[in-house]
Design a protein around this motif. Sequence first.
Motif, PDB file in Angstrom:
ATOM      1  N   PHE A   1       1.183  -1.102   0.074  1.00 39.83           N
ATOM      2  CA  PHE A   1      -0.105   0.232   0.058  1.00 39.83           C
ATOM      3  C   PHE A   1       0.593   1.040   0.004  1.00 39.83           C
ATOM      4  O   PHE A   1       1.604   1.905   0.634  1.00 39.83           O
ATOM      5  CB  PHE A   1      -0.870  -0.102   1.362  1.00 39.83           C
ATOM      6  N   ALA A   2       0.523   2.353  -0.646  1.00 38.43           N
ATOM      7  CA  ALA A   2       2.050   2.744  -1.404  1.00 38.43           C
ATOM      8  C   ALA A   2       1.295   4.413  -1.353  1.00 38.43           C
ATOM      9  O   ALA A   2       0.087   4.783  -1.612  1.00 38.43           O
ATOM     10  CB  ALA A   2       2.686   2.741  -2.420  1.00 38.43           C
TER      11      ALA A   2
ATOM     12  N   VAL B   1       5.613  14.836  -5.948  1.00 40.52           N
ATOM     13  CA  VAL B   1       6.000  15.187  -7.104  1.00 40.52           C
ATOM     14  C   VAL B   1       6.070  14.086  -8.188  1.00 40.52           C
ATOM     15  O   VAL B   1       6.849  14.211  -9.056  1.00 40.52           O
ATOM     16  CB  VAL B   1       7.659  16.057  -6.785  1.00 40.52           C
ATOM     17  N   VAL B   2       6.080  12.314  -7.957  1.00 39.07           N
ATOM     18  CA  VAL B   2       5.721  10.906  -7.864  1.00 39.07           C
ATOM     19  C   VAL B   2       4.754  11.105  -9.349  1.00 39.07           C
ATOM     20  O   VAL B   2       3.818  11.030  -8.679  1.00 39.07           O
ATOM     21  CB  VAL B   2       6.514  10.773  -7.245  1.00 39.07           C
ATOM     22  N   SER B   3       5.487  10.840 -10.422  1.00 39.95           N
ATOM     23  CA  SER B   3       2.981  10.122 -11.270  1.00 39.95           C
ATOM     24  C   SER B   3       3.543   8.498 -10.804  1.00 39.95           C
ATOM     25  O   SER B   3       4.024   7.962 -10.815  1.00 39.95           O
ATOM     26  CB  SER B   3       4.559  10.367 -12.869  1.00 39.95           C
ATOM     27  N   ARG B   4       2.140   8.730 -10.491  1.00 37.67           N
ATOM     28  CA  ARG B   4       1.798   7.285 -10.348  1.00 37.67           C
ATOM     29  C   ARG B   4       1.281   6.700 -11.401  1.00 37.67           C
ATOM     30  O   ARG B   4       1.875   5.100 -11.443  1.00 37.67           O
ATOM     31  CB  ARG B   4       0.346   7.498  -9.366  1.00 37.67           C
TER      32      ARG B   4
ATOM     33  N   VAL C   1      -2.223   5.478  -3.066  1.00 34.15           N
ATOM     34  CA  VAL C   1      -2.810   6.466  -2.866  1.00 34.15           C
ATOM     35  C   VAL C   1      -1.899   7.815  -3.672  1.00 34.15           C
ATOM     36  O   VAL C   1      -0.886   7.759  -3.588  1.00 34.15           O
ATOM     37  CB  VAL C   1      -3.601   6.784  -1.545  1.00 34.15           C
ATOM     38  N   HIS C   2      -2.650   8.630  -3.973  1.00 36.54           N
ATOM     39  CA  HIS C   2      -2.459  10.482  -4.294  1.00 36.54           C
ATOM     40  C   HIS C   2      -2.943  10.880  -4.152  1.00 36.54           C
ATOM     41  O   HIS C   2      -4.254  10.676  -4.633  1.00 36.54           O
ATOM     42  CB  HIS C   2      -1.805  10.140  -6.740  1.00 36.54           C
TER      43      HIS C   2
END
Length: 356
Positions: free
Chosen positions: A282-283, A288-291, A306-307
């Motif tokens: 589960f991240a 700033v990171v592209s999911r 999740v983002h």
Amino acid sequence: MKILIIQQKMIGDVLTSSILFEALRAQYPQAVLHYLIYRHTLPVVENNPFIDKFIIYEEDYKKPTHLLPFLKEIRGEKYDVVIDVYSKLGTALISAVSGAPITISYKKWYTRFSYTHPLPRKSKATTNAGLAIEHRLDLLKPLLKKFPAEVKPKIYLTDSEIKNAKNTLINSEISPEKPLIMISVLGSSADKTYPAEYLAQLLDQIVTETNANLLFNYIPSQREAAEHTFQLCNPETQLNIHLGIFGKSLREFMALTSQCDALIGNEGGAVNMAKAMDIPTFAIFSPVVSREDWSLFENETGNSSVHLRDHSPHLFESLSKKELKERSAEYYQLFRPNLIKDQLSGFLRAIKSGRD
């Protein structure tokens, strides 16, 4: 055929790019396959049966006096193919100097003349493998007649490493009757680390809903930051956190993670390593990171992420990566635990169900 693959980047990138070796070996079983990487990333690809040789790019090679002998060494290998996954000016130079008749990388205006096959990147993934996987496999198009249905990164632990991890847990009296969850408590940098006060609330939720034992992923120099998160947790949660048990090396961390029911926390190399060992993850993605790039193999082996973009897409409209990085602290504060807790609960139910 002799092939060099270049990936001078971080642990997660090196692990993910290792899929190319398995795919190449399937169609070219007699090929000689070399991997050019940084020394600190070697542990995630040690014992990979598809890689014949590791070529270590040392920090000293950034100096001209050390770079020239290294380039001479590369040219002396007489590669037939060079695949540059990193695709930067430095690796474009290595590719060009190698003398290989076939050189492959991503198409960029400032490096495209270094390669015989500069390939464009696509903007959307077509499978649940994710763009990071698909982009890498695309680099094999000039070489492969048939693509594998699926290739996943894998970590190859030894029997001794697994035995030592099990003994560590037994000697620490970690109950096998409870779920054991590894917590990726810190990201690789501040702009990739979920706020400690928010993470502590999620850890309280995890223990309340599962009564799981928790291990923290950190290195000794990060002990203070790990303890800070620990102190922010409820006393009941603290009883289930075992701060003294942690991987003193990357291989030890991977071995301990292999004994866990799940890994939860900041997206990054630890998440990729867990996935490579088929441990559900589960991240929590950094703003700033592209999911789209790194949400690899979700909804297949229990992996979830999740983002903030899921809840507030308008915040990301027309912003460059540089602008997002400048706003990372502000955006993280907007990514409150209440936006995550429901999805986390669903993930925890799946973990509990898998143990029943």
